[in-house]
Scaffold this active site. Structure first.
Site, mmCIF file in Angstrom:
data_model
loop_
_atom_site.group_PDB
_atom_site.id
_atom_site.type_symbol
_atom_site.label_atom_id
_atom_site.label_comp_id
_atom_site.label_asym_id
_atom_site.label_seq_id
_atom_site.Cartn_x
_atom_site.Cartn_y
_atom_site.Cartn_z
ATOM 1 N N HIS A 90 -37.062 -95.058 22.094
ATOM 2 C CA HIS A 90 -35.805 -94.287 22.140
ATOM 3 C C HIS A 90 -36.168 -92.968 21.477
ATOM 4 C CE1 HIS A 90 -31.169 -94.208 21.490
ATOM 5 N NE2 HIS A 90 -31.645 -93.026 21.130
ATOM 6 N N ASP A 108 -35.871 -93.254 7.482
ATOM 7 C CA ASP A 108 -36.885 -94.152 8.031
ATOM 8 C C ASP A 108 -37.114 -95.319 7.067
ATOM 9 O OD1 ASP A 108 -39.404 -93.707 10.301
ATOM 10 O OD2 ASP A 108 -39.645 -95.248 8.759
ATOM 11 N N THR A 157 -43.672 -96.493 18.643
ATOM 12 C CA THR A 157 -43.321 -97.914 18.583
ATOM 13 C C THR A 157 -41.885 -98.188 19.003
ATOM 14 O OG1 THR A 157 -42.724 -97.685 16.239
ATOM 15 C CG2 THR A 157 -44.978 -98.410 16.737
ATOM 16 N N GLY A 168 -48.918 -93.579 19.102
ATOM 17 C CA GLY A 168 -48.422 -94.663 18.251
ATOM 18 C C GLY A 168 -46.919 -94.846 18.309
ATOM 19 N N HIS A 171 -36.944 -89.977 19.380
ATOM 20 C CA HIS A 171 -36.537 -89.681 18.010
ATOM 21 C C HIS A 171 -37.443 -88.614 17.422
ATOM 22 C CE1 HIS A 171 -39.389 -93.032 18.033
ATOM 23 N NE2 HIS A 171 -39.845 -92.561 16.881
HETATM 24 P P1 AMP Z 1 -42.523 -94.084 16.194
HETATM 25 O O1 AMP Z 1 -43.821 -94.695 15.760
HETATM 26 O O2 AMP Z 1 -42.599 -92.607 16.392
HETATM 27 O O3 AMP Z 1 -41.937 -94.810 17.385
HETATM 28 O O4 AMP Z 1 -41.545 -94.267 14.965
HETATM 29 C C1 AMP Z 1 -40.656 -95.310 14.806
HETATM 30 C C2 AMP Z 1 -40.160 -95.246 13.389
HETATM 31 O O5 AMP Z 1 -39.008 -96.058 13.268
HETATM 32 C C3 AMP Z 1 -41.159 -95.739 12.352
HETATM 33 O O6 AMP Z 1 -41.449 -94.697 11.417
HETATM 34 C C4 AMP Z 1 -40.440 -96.912 11.684
HETATM 35 O O7 AMP Z 1 -40.688 -97.010 10.304
HETATM 36 C C5 AMP Z 1 -38.988 -96.601 11.989
HETATM 37 N N1 AMP Z 1 -38.097 -97.740 12.032
HETATM 38 C C6 AMP Z 1 -38.244 -98.878 12.736
HETATM 39 N N2 AMP Z 1 -37.206 -99.699 12.543
HETATM 40 C C7 AMP Z 1 -36.351 -99.053 11.707
HETATM 41 C C8 AMP Z 1 -35.096 -99.377 11.122
HETATM 42 N N3 AMP Z 1 -34.485 -100.539 11.363
HETATM 43 N N4 AMP Z 1 -34.509 -98.474 10.297
HETATM 44 C C9 AMP Z 1 -35.120 -97.295 10.042
HETATM 45 N N5 AMP Z 1 -36.312 -96.932 10.563
HETATM 46 C C10 AMP Z 1 -36.917 -97.802 11.377
#
Ligand code: AMP
Length: 112
Positions: free
Chosen positions: A97, A30, A94, A92, A99
């Site tokens: 996709h 992350d 964001t 939350g 994960h």
């Molecule tokens: P969520 O809030 O569950 O949708 O988590 C999305 C996660 O993706 C967050 O913890 C971000 O820090 C992470 N994230 C977003 N863009 C990237 C990226 N380019 N590389 C690695 N992690 C990312």
């Protein structure tokens, strides 16, 4: 999906620190870790929500959890870890996709 950042990472169009990859999942670090070890495990197939899970995707998610469990030592998670799947606005989410956040490497707080 064209505008999905995780699809772009999977396709190699955006860089990431890959930890594990096979034909159906990718695990990478992350970019904004909230624990000593903070990995993201993504299915290569694009879907956003557990409500979209059919039989094939359920089997995929089962294999994915099994894989994480079997890899815990090599991921540095031997002392314990937490899996989190954020779903929707209140959680939350964001990146839309699906994960799995993999958190560990230290004792984790449990707060609401
Ligand atoms: P969520 O809030 O569950 O949708 O988590 C999305 C996660 O993706 C967050 O913890 C971000 O820090 C992470 N994230 C977003 N863009 C990237 C990226 N380019 N590389 C690695 N992690 C990312």
């Amino acid at each position: 999906m064209n505008d999905c950042i995780f699809c772009k990472i999977i396709a190699g169009e955006i860089g990431s620190t890959k930890v594990y990859e096979d034909e159906e999942i990718l695990i990478f670090k992350d970019i904004a870790p909230i624990a000593k070890i903070h990995l993201l495990c993504v299915p290569k197939e694009h879907f956003a929500y557990l409500s979209e899970v059919d039989g094939a995707r359920a089997a995929l998610l089962g294999r994915t959890l099994q894989k994480i469990g079997k890899m815990k030592e090599e991921l540095g998670l031997g002392d314990g870890y937490r899996l989190v799947i954020n779903q929707g606005e209140n959680a939350g989410q964001t990146v839309h996709h699906l994960h799995i956040h993999i958190l560990g490497g230290e004792p984790l707080p449990w707060e609401k």
